[in-house]
Scaffold this motif. Structure first.
Motif, PDB file in Angstrom:
ATOM      1  N   ASN A 185      40.352  31.018 -60.386  1.00 33.00           N
ATOM      2  CA  ASN A 185      40.996  30.640 -61.636  1.00 33.00           C
ATOM      3  C   ASN A 185      42.075  29.593 -61.349  1.00 33.00           C
ATOM      4  OD1 ASN A 185      41.734  30.796 -64.416  1.00 33.00           O
ATOM      5  ND2 ASN A 185      43.475  32.060 -63.833  1.00 33.00           N
TER       6      ASN A 185
ATOM      7  N   THR B  10      37.096  35.749 -64.040  1.00 37.19           N
ATOM      8  CA  THR B  10      35.705  35.308 -64.134  1.00 37.19           C
ATOM      9  C   THR B  10      34.793  36.166 -63.268  1.00 37.19           C
ATOM     10  OG1 THR B  10      36.355  33.029 -64.615  1.00 37.19           O
ATOM     11  CG2 THR B  10      34.127  33.373 -63.774  1.00 37.19           C
TER      12      THR B  10
ATOM     13  N   SER C 293      32.169  32.894 -69.410  1.00 35.93           N
ATOM     14  CA  SER C 293      31.227  32.827 -68.293  1.00 35.93           C
ATOM     15  C   SER C 293      30.113  33.848 -68.450  1.00 35.93           C
ATOM     16  CB  SER C 293      31.961  33.057 -66.975  1.00 35.93           C
ATOM     17  OG  SER C 293      32.655  34.303 -67.006  1.00 35.93           O
TER      18      SER C 293
ATOM     19  N   GLY D 184      32.801  29.966 -62.608  1.00 32.18           N
ATOM     20  CA  GLY D 184      31.511  30.334 -63.171  1.00 32.18           C
ATOM     21  C   GLY D 184      30.359  29.731 -62.396  1.00 32.18           C
TER      22      GLY D 184
ATOM     23  N   ASN E  76      39.043  32.568 -73.964  1.00 36.75           N
ATOM     24  CA  ASN E  76      38.001  33.133 -73.117  1.00 36.75           C
ATOM     25  C   ASN E  76      37.176  34.195 -73.831  1.00 36.75           C
ATOM     26  OD1 ASN E  76      36.707  33.108 -70.548  1.00 36.75           O
ATOM     27  ND2 ASN E  76      37.664  35.062 -70.061  1.00 36.75           N
TER      28      ASN E  76
END
Length: 530
Positions: free
Chosen positions: A32, A41, A87, A189, A369
């Motif tokens: 991140n 993620t 993601s 991702g 997100n």
């Protein structure tokens, strides 16, 4: 080596991909690029693939000879319902594109795999409102291009070419996104997708995976009820039973089987050891539904609601809000909203939509997100006959502004527009603790520093909560404003509210101020300026 990809290989691929993601979960979380406490993620991908794996196991248990197209479809569906974060949604769409491609073929060899990756790329790009290169999208596109470029019908050769091209594209992501280059990392991702493609290569090469105990279910396949018959089922099953359940993961299969025999619209979601259980049953099955929870573990916060009270009317309205913290939850529930916890899955948001019992529902994700998850849940709900719109709020204070202008007397579409305008007119600020060293637009920060963010960008860096909060508010109000909304986090010291009220009244005497105890765990202060 495999000449064709079959259902058994898909099962091994899913297992191997999940194992790889688990092994690299922390590494991906650490990719991140922003220092705020939302770098998850890797965790989101693990939870998404866990749901996919559970769906695969369930499909093979129901029908051991499930064809590859059907199994891939169940895998993609499980991933979608269990998807968390942007993601997770994108990976679920990659799987869906592959499933759609496999549905019409007799055997999956190299050329079919290349076609599937092309369709997966199209599905992934279609899932994102504003595609950005240098992300997982670039990686899947490169994988598809690499698979097609070699023009081979060898399954192993095509899988290797796709994985190799994906790895090369991942290495290029810092060149495409300056924020990655500044942080010295690759896209999180994209890294996860490379692991999945590497696991596919291992599968078709028939390499052995080091397996672990069966993973925990995040979303049960029972959530995949037939939407065409949902209205009919609800009319016969008159009560909604909901409870939280503390139980070990191994107790879930028996619980699901029992509840599936008692009713419909079954959803069991969550993370160990606490699960959210939701089922529609007849009156005679209310007791057995609760007893099933007692047998599985410890149910609490048990609620039984007559569906007749929740049946959608001609123009009934509802709202679903994502929030974390007892105070924020109470605020939104007082506004008539159904609240889901931070970082929900598609299935959790979908269950909340149905819990509204409304014909038209607005979703307020309160986090960039979570927006893709909200959009996925909206599509699923609309397939079940519920009209749903997503207002892309990025902070709870924007959601409060949006809910304040709701007017059920006007058409739903006009109401959504008014809510979106109110949210957009609310600038939002946050104070949090930096989770890692980073270079921000306000300068370098160290892990443990306090950050003041305005509309998602770091504007203030410091070490004293009071000082950073004052500077953040001054920065926001320097651009104008009439109403300030403050939401205090769980860890703020005593007297913080009085201090902030005093600062605003002294420095900005004509500002109207509202202050709430939100109890949110990661952000010390949320601020909205309208």
């Amino acid at each position: 080596m495999l000449e064709t990809l079959d259902a058994a290989a898909v099962h091994r691929w899913c297992d191997g991909g999940l194992e790889a993601l688990r092994a690299h979960q922390r590494e991906i979380d650490d990719l991140n690029v922003y220092p705020v406490p939302d770098g998850d993620t890797g965790t989101n991908l693990v939870l998404t693939l866990t749901a996919a794996q559970e769906a695969v196991v369930s499909a093979l248990h129901e029908e051991p000879r499930t064809p590859i197209g059907g199994l891939m479809s169940r895998m993609a569906r499980g991933a979608l319902l269990g998807a968390r974060g942007n993601s997770g949604v994108i990976v679920s769409q990659i799987l869906r594109g592959m499933a759609d491609s496999f549905a019409t073929v007799v055997a999956v060899r190299g050329s079919e795999l290349a076609s599937a990756l092309r369709e997966a790329t199209d599905a992934a790009y279609a899932a994102v409102a504003r595609p950005v290169e240098g992300t997982v999208l670039s990686v899947v596109a490169a994988a598809a291009e690499g698979a097609g470029r070699i023009r081979s019908d060898s399954l192993v050769a095509v899988a290797r070419a796709a994985a190799r091209a994906a790895t090369e594209a991942l290495a290029r992501t810092p060149e495409q996104l300056p924020v990655l280059a500044r942080a010295g990392v690759v896209d999180a991702g994209g890294r996860g997708l490379c692991l999945l493609l590497d696991a596919l290569v291992d599968t078709v090469e028939e390499n052995e995976f080091v397996t672990r105990p069966r993973p925990v279910a995040v979303v049960t396949p029972a959530a995949e009820h037939d939407h065409e018959h949902e209205a009919e089922d609800c009319s016969g099953l008159g009560y909604e039973v909901q409870y939280l359940l503390d139980a070990p993961p191994e107790a879930l299969p028996g619980l699901r089987a029992t509840l599936a025999g008692l009713g419909d619209s079954l959803v069991v979601v969550g993370d160990p050891p606490t699960w959210n259980v939701h089922v529609h049953v007849e009156s005679a099955a209310i007791g057995p539904a609760v007893e099933a929870g007692v047998e599985a573990g410890r149910p609490f916060q048990i609620r039984v609601t007559p569906l007749t009270e929740k049946r959608p009317g001609a123009d009934s309205r509802g709202a679903v809000v994502v929030a974390d913290g007892d105070g924020l939850t109470a605020l939104f529930e007082a506004e008539g909203a159904v609240v889901v916890d931070h970082n929900p899955s598609t299935a959790e948001m979908l269950a909340a939509v149905h819990a509204c019992g409304a014909s038209a529902v607005v979703l307020l994700p309160n986090d960039t997100n979570t927006q893709a998850v909200a959009v996925s849940a909206a599509r699923e709900a609309e397939a079940a006959g519920v009209r749903v719109s997503v207002v892309p709020t990025r902070s709870p204070v924007q959601a409060l502004a949006a809910l304040a202008v709701r007017d059920h007397g006007r058409p739903f579409a006009d109401d959504v527009i008014a809510m979106a305008e109110a949210a957009g007119a609310c600038r939002y600020g946050e104070v949090c603790t930096a989770q890692r060293d980073a270079l921000t637009v306000a300068g370098p920060c160290r892990a443990g520093d306090l950050l003041g963010l305005v509309d998602g960008e770091v504007h203030v860096i410091g070490t004293d909560l009071t000082d950073v909060s004052h500077r953040l508010l001054d920065r926001m109000l320097g651009g104008g404003g009439e109403l300030v909304t403050l939401v205090l986090g769980a860890a703020v010291p005593p007297g913080m509210e009085d201090d902030l009220r005093g600062h605003v009244h002294r420095t900005w005497p004509f500002i109207e101020l509202q202050c709430y105890a939100g109890g949110q765990p990661r952000y010390h202060l949320l601020a909205g300026v309208e």
